[in-house]
Design a protein around this motif. Sequence first.
Motif, PDB file in Angstrom:
ATOM      1  N   ILE A   1      -4.653  10.258   8.671  1.00  8.93           N
ATOM      2  CA  ILE A   1      -6.037   9.789   8.813  1.00  8.93           C
ATOM      3  C   ILE A   1      -6.458   9.010   7.575  1.00  8.93           C
ATOM      4  CG2 ILE A   1      -8.441  10.500   9.066  1.00  8.93           C
ATOM      5  CD1 ILE A   1      -7.446  12.914  10.664  1.00  8.93           C
ATOM      6  N   GLU A   2      -6.148   9.563   6.402  1.00  8.12           N
ATOM      7  CA  GLU A   2      -6.446   8.867   5.137  1.00  8.12           C
ATOM      8  C   GLU A   2      -5.763   7.507   5.100  1.00  8.12           C
ATOM      9  OE1 GLU A   2      -7.342   8.385   0.846  1.00  8.12           O
ATOM     10  OE2 GLU A   2      -8.090   9.875   2.252  1.00  8.12           O
ATOM     11  N   LEU A   3      -4.485   7.448   5.488  1.00  7.91           N
ATOM     12  CA  LEU A   3      -3.751   6.188   5.472  1.00  7.91           C
ATOM     13  C   LEU A   3      -4.360   5.199   6.467  1.00  7.91           C
ATOM     14  CD1 LEU A   3      -1.425   4.423   4.540  1.00  7.91           C
ATOM     15  CD2 LEU A   3       0.083   5.644   6.121  1.00  7.91           C
ATOM     16  N   ALA A   4      -4.674   5.661   7.668  1.00 10.32           N
ATOM     17  CA  ALA A   4      -5.253   4.781   8.682  1.00 10.32           C
ATOM     18  C   ALA A   4      -6.580   4.189   8.205  1.00 10.32           C
ATOM     19  CB  ALA A   4      -5.450   5.558   9.983  1.00 10.32           C
ATOM     20  N   LEU A   5      -7.439   5.022   7.624  1.00  8.54           N
ATOM     21  CA  LEU A   5      -8.736   4.540   7.165  1.00  8.54           C
ATOM     22  C   LEU A   5      -8.595   3.563   6.002  1.00  8.54           C
ATOM     23  CD1 LEU A   5     -10.848   7.828   7.367  1.00  8.54           C
ATOM     24  CD2 LEU A   5     -10.923   5.861   8.917  1.00  8.54           C
ATOM     25  N   THR A   6      -7.593   3.797   5.137  1.00  9.75           N
ATOM     26  CA  THR A   6      -7.362   2.882   4.017  1.00  9.75           C
ATOM     27  C   THR A   6      -6.901   1.528   4.527  1.00  9.75           C
ATOM     28  OG1 THR A   6      -6.757   4.754   2.594  1.00  9.75           O
ATOM     29  CG2 THR A   6      -6.142   2.551   1.843  1.00  9.75           C
ATOM     30  N   ILE A   7      -5.990   1.523   5.491  1.00  7.17           N
ATOM     31  CA  ILE A   7      -5.516   0.265   6.080  1.00  7.17           C
ATOM     32  C   ILE A   7      -6.691  -0.494   6.708  1.00  7.17           C
ATOM     33  CG2 ILE A   7      -4.114  -0.739   7.938  1.00  7.17           C
ATOM     34  CD1 ILE A   7      -2.133   1.619   7.461  1.00  7.17           C
ATOM     35  N   LEU A  63       0.866  -1.179   0.000  1.00 11.54           N
ATOM     36  CA  LEU A  63       0.000   0.000   0.000  1.00 11.54           C
ATOM     37  C   LEU A  63       0.899   1.225   0.000  1.00 11.54           C
ATOM     38  CD1 LEU A  63      -2.658   1.615   0.389  1.00 11.54           C
ATOM     39  CD2 LEU A  63      -2.417   1.221   2.860  1.00 11.54           C
ATOM     40  N   THR A  64       0.750   2.097  -0.998  1.00 14.06           N
ATOM     41  CA  THR A  64       1.608   3.269  -1.089  1.00 14.06           C
ATOM     42  C   THR A  64       0.826   4.452  -1.656  1.00 14.06           C
ATOM     43  OG1 THR A  64       3.803   4.026  -1.812  1.00 14.06           O
ATOM     44  CG2 THR A  64       2.500   2.827  -3.416  1.00 14.06           C
ATOM     45  N   TYR A  65       1.475   5.592  -1.693  1.00 16.81           N
ATOM     46  CA  TYR A  65       0.865   6.847  -2.141  1.00 16.81           C
ATOM     47  C   TYR A  65       0.711   6.855  -3.659  1.00 16.81           C
ATOM     48  CZ  TYR A  65       0.497  11.949  -2.811  1.00 16.81           C
ATOM     49  OH  TYR A  65       0.100  13.204  -3.162  1.00 16.81           O
ATOM     50  N   ARG A  66      -0.496   7.179  -4.122  1.00 20.86           N
ATOM     51  CA  ARG A  66      -0.778   7.104  -5.557  1.00 20.86           C
ATOM     52  C   ARG A  66       0.124   8.014  -6.384  1.00 20.86           C
ATOM     53  NH1 ARG A  66      -4.842   5.337  -8.727  1.00 20.86           N
ATOM     54  NH2 ARG A  66      -6.249   4.908  -6.978  1.00 20.86           N
ATOM     55  N   HIS A  67       0.531   9.146  -5.846  1.00 12.40           N
ATOM     56  CA  HIS A  67       1.262  10.126  -6.653  1.00 12.40           C
ATOM     57  C   HIS A  67       2.766  10.097  -6.407  1.00 12.40           C
ATOM     58  CE1 HIS A  67      -2.606  11.583  -7.881  1.00 12.40           C
ATOM     59  NE2 HIS A  67      -2.956  11.762  -6.615  1.00 12.40           N
ATOM     60  N   ALA A  68       3.267   8.989  -5.873  1.00  8.52           N
ATOM     61  CA  ALA A  68       4.723   8.832  -5.770  1.00  8.52           C
ATOM     62  C   ALA A  68       5.317   8.765  -7.174  1.00  8.52           C
ATOM     63  CB  ALA A  68       5.058   7.569  -4.983  1.00  8.52           C
ATOM     64  N   VAL A  69       6.616   9.071  -7.287  1.00 10.51           N
ATOM     65  CA  VAL A  69       7.172   9.279  -8.625  1.00 10.51           C
ATOM     66  C   VAL A  69       8.090   8.171  -9.111  1.00 10.51           C
ATOM     67  CG1 VAL A  69       7.028  11.778  -8.441  1.00 10.51           C
ATOM     68  CG2 VAL A  69       9.121  10.627  -7.714  1.00 10.51           C
ATOM     69  N   SER A  70       8.548   7.285  -8.249  1.00 10.94           N
ATOM     70  CA  SER A  70       9.551   6.321  -8.716  1.00 10.94           C
ATOM     71  C   SER A  70       8.895   5.151  -9.440  1.00 10.94           C
ATOM     72  CB  SER A  70      10.398   5.798  -7.545  1.00 10.94           C
ATOM     73  OG  SER A  70       9.670   4.892  -6.763  1.00 10.94           O
ATOM     74  N   GLY A  71       9.680   4.497 -10.289  1.00 16.38           N
ATOM     75  CA  GLY A  71       9.163   3.400 -11.105  1.00 16.38           C
ATOM     76  C   GLY A  71       8.629   2.243 -10.305  1.00 16.38           C
ATOM     77  N   VAL A 102      -4.765  -4.912  -8.061  1.00 14.61           N
ATOM     78  CA  VAL A 102      -4.270  -6.080  -8.807  1.00 14.61           C
ATOM     79  C   VAL A 102      -3.000  -6.615  -8.155  1.00 14.61           C
ATOM     80  CG1 VAL A 102      -3.485  -6.967 -11.036  1.00 14.61           C
ATOM     81  CG2 VAL A 102      -5.272  -5.212 -10.937  1.00 14.61           C
ATOM     82  N   THR A 103      -1.952  -5.786  -8.073  1.00 13.19           N
ATOM     83  CA  THR A 103      -0.713  -6.215  -7.402  1.00 13.19           C
ATOM     84  C   THR A 103      -0.465  -5.439  -6.115  1.00 13.19           C
ATOM     85  OG1 THR A 103       0.567  -4.680  -8.758  1.00 13.19           O
ATOM     86  CG2 THR A 103       0.413  -6.964  -9.528  1.00 13.19           C
ATOM     87  N   GLY A 104      -1.268  -4.428  -5.853  1.00 19.18           N
ATOM     88  CA  GLY A 104      -1.094  -3.623  -4.656  1.00 19.18           C
ATOM     89  C   GLY A 104      -2.226  -2.628  -4.525  1.00 19.18           C
ATOM     90  N   PHE A 105      -2.016  -1.633  -3.672  1.00 22.96           N
ATOM     91  CA  PHE A 105      -3.079  -0.658  -3.406  1.00 22.96           C
ATOM     92  C   PHE A 105      -2.481   0.741  -3.273  1.00 22.96           C
ATOM     93  CE2 PHE A 105      -4.149  -4.702  -1.356  1.00 22.96           C
ATOM     94  CZ  PHE A 105      -5.361  -5.004  -1.955  1.00 22.96           C
ATOM     95  N   PHE A 106      -3.306   1.743  -3.586  1.00 25.74           N
ATOM     96  CA  PHE A 106      -2.920   3.144  -3.414  1.00 25.74           C
ATOM     97  C   PHE A 106      -3.822   3.819  -2.378  1.00 25.74           C
ATOM     98  CE2 PHE A 106      -1.547   2.876  -8.039  1.00 25.74           C
ATOM     99  CZ  PHE A 106      -0.194   2.850  -7.742  1.00 25.74           C
TER     100      PHE A 106
END
Length: 340
Positions: free
Chosen positions: A295-301, A266-274, A284-288
């Motif tokens: 708070i957003e991260l806690a609720l997503t988890i 689970l990672t930030y959708r707008h991160a920049v690395s490949g 499919v292979t992970g989550f954003f």
Amino acid sequence: MDKLNLTVVARNAALFRLPFYNSLAEKGAQIFIVCTKDHSAIKDLLNPNINLVSARHVLGLCFPSKPVVSHQGNKVVVAFNIELMPWVAYKFGLKNVFLWGIGYGNNRVGNIVRSLIISKSRGLISYMPSGLRLAGERREQSSFLVNSVFVKNPPVESMVDPLSKKLIFIGSLDKRKKVDLLLRAVSILREMGEDYTLEIVGDGEQRNSLEALAQALELKEVVTFHGSVGLHELKMKIFRGALLCIQPGQAGLSVLESFSFGVPVLTYRHAVSGGEIDNIKDGVTGFFYEKLCPIELALTIMGLSQKPHEISRVADNALRYFKLFANGDRMVERFIESVK
């Protein structure tokens, strides 16, 4: 086996990259590692045919302190580094060199400079498909290989436990990884009555401040700082039974390392690395998650933990993806194919 007519020049060598260089050396490639820092600690881990060449800095540029031997008609691949480029142009001529590893970044001027250098080269071997945006007129001669990690024996099945509340972070402890955001998210979850635990694998400049933050948030009993972990078997033990690997900021290679254990990221959708852009497909292979907010991260988890079947499905996909496309042996094969 015929000698591989290939010369590879790299600047310094991270521990995770050593199996890659060793594998190429075993196949007969010439490998030169231009060292701008002490590499005595890794010397015994390298194939004896790999050449360590000390370097000096002049006006911000890097020059090997002794000549690299002739490439003897071999194809030449240079791990891209701006500091090395004047020496590479003088030693080999840019038009004779494949550049390897260059990526698309957020700095517009930097991308223009990279594109210009690529246009003068033989072609680009990008870490990830997104990097080929910089190839321009050299796109037809260019290719990509999934930048990866070597895992001798990936697990047969995913190590995830979809009913677990064990979270993992793996990577360097620096500001761009935003581990402080993850600690605050765990604190919020516990305030909501959710008893998550967190295993942190890695070290870096922020470790002391992160340990202090964990203590201030009263997380000392549920957060474990393992430091750098080199042994694959020990990493497997840490990852076994995890729910998710959380990379709150930029993730990079940590994505594929987690995939190698069959644990979704689970990672930030707008991160920049490949690592995020090219390897994670949401659901499919992970989550954003959408905002750099604890708070957003806690609720997503918490939301994902209520979907055990989806966690299991994505975990299986992540492990399958690693085995098919991202294991280190495949990286070596694609690297050789790219310069033939």
